[in-house]
Design an enzyme around this catalytic site. Structure first.
Site, PDB file in Angstrom:
ATOM      1  N   HIS A 169     -29.875   9.698  -9.420  1.00 38.60           N
ATOM      2  CA  HIS A 169     -29.492   9.445 -10.806  1.00 38.60           C
ATOM      3  C   HIS A 169     -27.982   9.617 -11.031  1.00 38.60           C
ATOM      4  O   HIS A 169     -27.556   9.958 -12.122  1.00 38.60           O
ATOM      5  CB  HIS A 169     -30.281  10.331 -11.779  1.00 38.60           C
ATOM      6  CG  HIS A 169     -31.754  10.322 -11.509  1.00 38.60           C
ATOM      7  ND1 HIS A 169     -32.540   9.193 -11.678  1.00 38.60           N
ATOM      8  CD2 HIS A 169     -32.575  11.294 -11.034  1.00 38.60           C
ATOM      9  CE1 HIS A 169     -33.786   9.475 -11.342  1.00 38.60           C
ATOM     10  NE2 HIS A 169     -33.831  10.734 -10.944  1.00 38.60           N
ATOM     11  N   ARG A 170     -27.208   9.434  -9.962  1.00 37.50           N
ATOM     12  CA  ARG A 170     -25.746   9.559 -10.016  1.00 37.50           C
ATOM     13  C   ARG A 170     -25.298  10.961 -10.420  1.00 37.50           C
ATOM     14  O   ARG A 170     -24.225  11.166 -10.970  1.00 37.50           O
ATOM     15  CB  ARG A 170     -25.142   8.485 -10.931  1.00 37.50           C
ATOM     16  CG  ARG A 170     -25.482   7.060 -10.462  1.00 37.50           C
ATOM     17  CD  ARG A 170     -24.685   5.996 -11.135  1.00 37.50           C
ATOM     18  NE  ARG A 170     -23.252   6.162 -11.062  1.00 37.50           N
ATOM     19  CZ  ARG A 170     -22.472   5.871 -10.010  1.00 37.50           C
ATOM     20  NH1 ARG A 170     -23.020   5.423  -8.902  1.00 37.50           N
ATOM     21  NH2 ARG A 170     -21.176   6.036 -10.074  1.00 37.50           N
ATOM     22  N   LEU A 171     -26.133  11.959 -10.127  1.00 36.99           N
ATOM     23  CA  LEU A 171     -25.789  13.358 -10.386  1.00 36.99           C
ATOM     24  C   LEU A 171     -25.176  13.940  -9.114  1.00 36.99           C
ATOM     25  O   LEU A 171     -25.633  14.948  -8.574  1.00 36.99           O
ATOM     26  CB  LEU A 171     -27.038  14.144 -10.831  1.00 36.99           C
ATOM     27  CG  LEU A 171     -27.761  13.576 -12.055  1.00 36.99           C
ATOM     28  CD1 LEU A 171     -29.036  14.364 -12.332  1.00 36.99           C
ATOM     29  CD2 LEU A 171     -26.840  13.591 -13.271  1.00 36.99           C
TER      30      LEU A 171
END
Length: 191
Positions: A169-171
């Site tokens: 999640h692009r974390l």
């Protein structure tokens, strides 16, 4: 782990196992005297607390830019591991003994190519280059190929090293090491 070189060694060892080709490939970014950037891929040939080393023809564009503006950025992107390492710092030449030692490890064809190439200069045709290569092959027939005087290495002495790890999640996870004198300080960056 608060030692960026130990962490780099760990990630690099994993990359050498997982990357299909050229786990030592890194993007090298330089800038000319007017600050215009330029990037290209080079191969890491040595690394440690004293810096990250690559070799090149000193008559080409990258060497000219580094000699005029001795600062660079490096980027390793290991897609198979979903990781990258960014390195920034001043640049200096490797000593002559180190350049000679590394040049001696190159294949004979690569050694001859270093003599035959006017790196980054316009080339009329591939045939012209191959003819120059054949001429160098004849010139050094039956004897060792010495390192050309225009060929040596650079060492990037890092002031910043960032380790980026992909997360769902692009974390992403970003660890930043910055040098203050002889000490390294570690922090985190938002993704």
């Amino acid at each position: 782990m608060t030692d960026p070189f130990a962490l780099f060694d760990e990630w690099y060892a994993q990359a050498r196992q997982s990357e299909i080709n050229d786990s030592n490939a890194m993007a090298l970014a330089t800038a000319d005297e007017r600050g215009r950037p330029s990037a290209r891929m080079v191969l890491l040939k040595g690394h440690g607390p004293d810096g990250f080393v690559f070799y090149t023809n000193f008559e080409g564009r990258k060497a000219g830019e580094l000699l005029d503006n001795p600062h660079a950025a490096l980027l390793f992107h290991w897609k198979s591991l979903r990781r990258q390492v960014r390195i920034e710092g001043p640049v200096g030449r490797v000593d002559e003994a180190a350049a000679d030692a590394y040049f001696a490890t190159r294949s004979r064809d690569s050694q001859l190519g270093a003599w035959a190439s006017d790196q980054s200069q316009p080339l009329e045709s591939r045939e012209v280059f191959m003819a120059r290569y054949a001429k160098m092959r004849a010139r050094f027939e039956g004897r060792p190929v010495p390192r050309p005087p225009h060929w040596s290495g650079f060492r990037v002495k890092p002031q910043r090293i960032e380790f980026w790890q992909d997360r769902e999640h692009r974390l992403h996870e970003r660890r930043l090491f910055t040098r203050h004198g002889d000490e390294w300080h570690e922090g985190m960056l938002y993704p």
